[in-house]
Write an enzyme that holds these catalytic residues in place. Structure first.
Site, PDB file in Angstrom:
ATOM      1  N   ARG A   1       0.923  -1.178   0.046  1.00  0.00           N
ATOM      2  CA  ARG A   1      -0.068  -0.031  -0.070  1.00  0.00           C
ATOM      3  C   ARG A   1       1.141   1.179  -0.048  1.00  0.00           C
ATOM      4  O   ARG A   1       0.573   2.340  -0.448  1.00  0.00           O
ATOM      5  CB  ARG A   1      -0.768  -0.064   1.413  1.00  0.00           C
ATOM      6  CG  ARG A   1      -1.956  -1.185   1.288  1.00  0.00           C
ATOM      7  CD  ARG A   1      -2.460  -1.524   0.089  1.00  0.00           C
ATOM      8  NE  ARG A   1      -3.587  -0.423  -0.216  1.00  0.00           N
ATOM      9  CZ  ARG A   1      -4.330  -0.574  -1.338  1.00  0.00           C
ATOM     10  NH1 ARG A   1      -4.089  -0.977  -2.520  1.00  0.00           N
ATOM     11  NH2 ARG A   1      -5.574   0.183  -1.430  1.00  0.00           N
TER      12      ARG A   1
ATOM     13  N   HIS B   1      -1.538   4.869   0.340  1.00  0.00           N
ATOM     14  CA  HIS B   1      -1.326   4.879   1.944  1.00  0.00           C
ATOM     15  C   HIS B   1      -0.158   5.397   2.667  1.00  0.00           C
ATOM     16  O   HIS B   1       1.002   5.268   1.981  1.00  0.00           O
ATOM     17  CB  HIS B   1      -1.740   3.242   2.781  1.00  0.00           C
ATOM     18  CG  HIS B   1      -3.082   3.374   2.713  1.00  0.00           C
ATOM     19  ND1 HIS B   1      -3.948   3.820   3.727  1.00  0.00           N
ATOM     20  CD2 HIS B   1      -3.722   2.086   2.234  1.00  0.00           C
ATOM     21  CE1 HIS B   1      -5.141   3.488   3.685  1.00  0.00           C
ATOM     22  NE2 HIS B   1      -5.048   2.408   2.814  1.00  0.00           N
TER      23      HIS B   1
END
Length: 254
Positions: free
Chosen positions: A185, A191
Site C-alpha cells: 500500500r 497509504h
C-alpha cells in the site's frame, strides 16, 4: 475481499446485513487502540512523506506490479497472494471453508475499519498532487476515503495471522508475506507508512477478539482440515512470482 461492497449492495437492496463473529459490545475500537495519525511537522509525518516520495521511483518495476496485484481484495486474488508463502496454490474454488471463514472475518472487521477511517479521515498521500499511484482508476474514489488505518493492510494481516495458525510449519513465510502485503500500500502510493503500521495493529486486535468466538474457532478447525487436504493435491506456485515476493520482503519501503 469483496465483502465490503457486497454489504453495501445488501443494504441498498434492503437485505439484512451479514453477521460477523463478534457482538457489537465485543468489537475492538481502534479509535481508542491506535494513536492519532501523525501531525503536520512531526517526525512521524516526515518519515511518512519520505517513504511516499522514495517509493514513487518504483513505478513500472516488478515491485510496483506486485503492489498492483496486492490491491485486489477479491477472494481469488487474496488467497493467491499467499500461495507462495503457503507452499501450494490456494484456489478459492477448492477451499470453500477457508473462503467462508475469511469472508466472515471481513464482515466482522468492517465496522471497526469504517469507524476508524471516518473518525480520523486522514487524507491519502496522493491527494493534492499528481504523483503516480498503482491503481489510477481508483484515484477519485480513494481520495474520498480516509487513509488511517489501512483497511487493505488490516485484511491482509488478519488473513496472514489465520493462515499462520492453520499452517504453523509455514508461519514465518506467511507472516512475512502479510507484512509485504501491507507494504504494497505504501509502494502503491495510496497509504502513508503509518497507516500500514497501524493496519497491522488493527488486524491483530480484531483476530485476537475473534478467538473468543466459538463459531470462529469451529470455522478455523474446518478450514485447517481443508487446507491440510489441499496442500497434498494443489499445484506449486510459480517460482518466478515467489522470487519477486521474496525480493519485496528483503527490500522493505518502511
Amino acid at each position: 475481499m469483496v465483502s465490503g461492497p457486497a454489504l453495501a449492495r445488501a443494504s441498498q437492496n434492503g437485505a439484512a446485513p451479514e453477521t460477523g463473529y463478534l457482538a457489537p459490545d465485543a468489537q475492538p475500537d481502534s479509535t481508542r487502540i491506535l494513536p492519532p495519525p501523525p501531525q503536520l511537522g512531526s517526525v512521524r509525518q516526515a518519515a511518512d512523506t519520505h517513504a511516499f516520495e522514495v517509493t514513487r521511483g518504483l513505478a513500472g518495476s516488478a515491485r510496483w506490479a506486485l503492489a498492483t496485484s496486492d490491491a485486489n481484495l477479491r477472494m481469488d486474488g487474496l488467497l493467491h497472494a499467499f500461495s507462495c508463502a503457503a507452499g501450494f496454490t490456494i484456489e478459492a474454488s477448492r477451499a470453500p471453508r477457508l473462503v467462508a471463514l475469511i469472508h466472515r472475518m471481513d464482515v466482522t472487521e468492517i465496522p471497526d475499519m469504517r469507524k476508524s477511517k471516518a473518525y480520523w479521515h486522514r487524507a491519502r498521500p496522493f491527494v493534492g498532487n499528481t504523483q503516480p499511484i498503482c491503481t489510477e482508476s481508483d484515484r477519485a474514489h480513494l481520495a474520498t476515503s480516509g487513509s488511517y488505518p489501512s483497511g487493505h493492510t488490516m485484511y491482509g494481516w488478519s488473513t496472514a495471522l489465520v493462515l499462520a495458525e492453520l499452517l504453523p510449519d509455514r508461519a514465518t513465510q506467511i507472516l512475512q508475506r502479510g507484512r509485504v502485503f501491507g507494504e504494497s500500500r505504501v509502494v502503491c502510493g495510496v497509504h502513508w507508512a503509518s497507516d500500514v503500521l497501524e493496519g497491522y495493529v488493527t488486524g491483530a486486535a480484531d483476530i485476537a477478539a475473534m478467538h473468543g468466538s466459538a463459531a470462529f474457532r469451529t470455522d478455523m478447525e474446518a478450514a485447517r482440515t481443508e487446507l491440510e487436504e489441499l496442500r497434498h493435491t494443489a499445484p506449486k506456485p510459480e517460482a518466478k512470482a515467489c522470487a519477486i515476493e521474496e525480493d519485496a520482503a528483503t527490500h522493505s519501503p518502511l
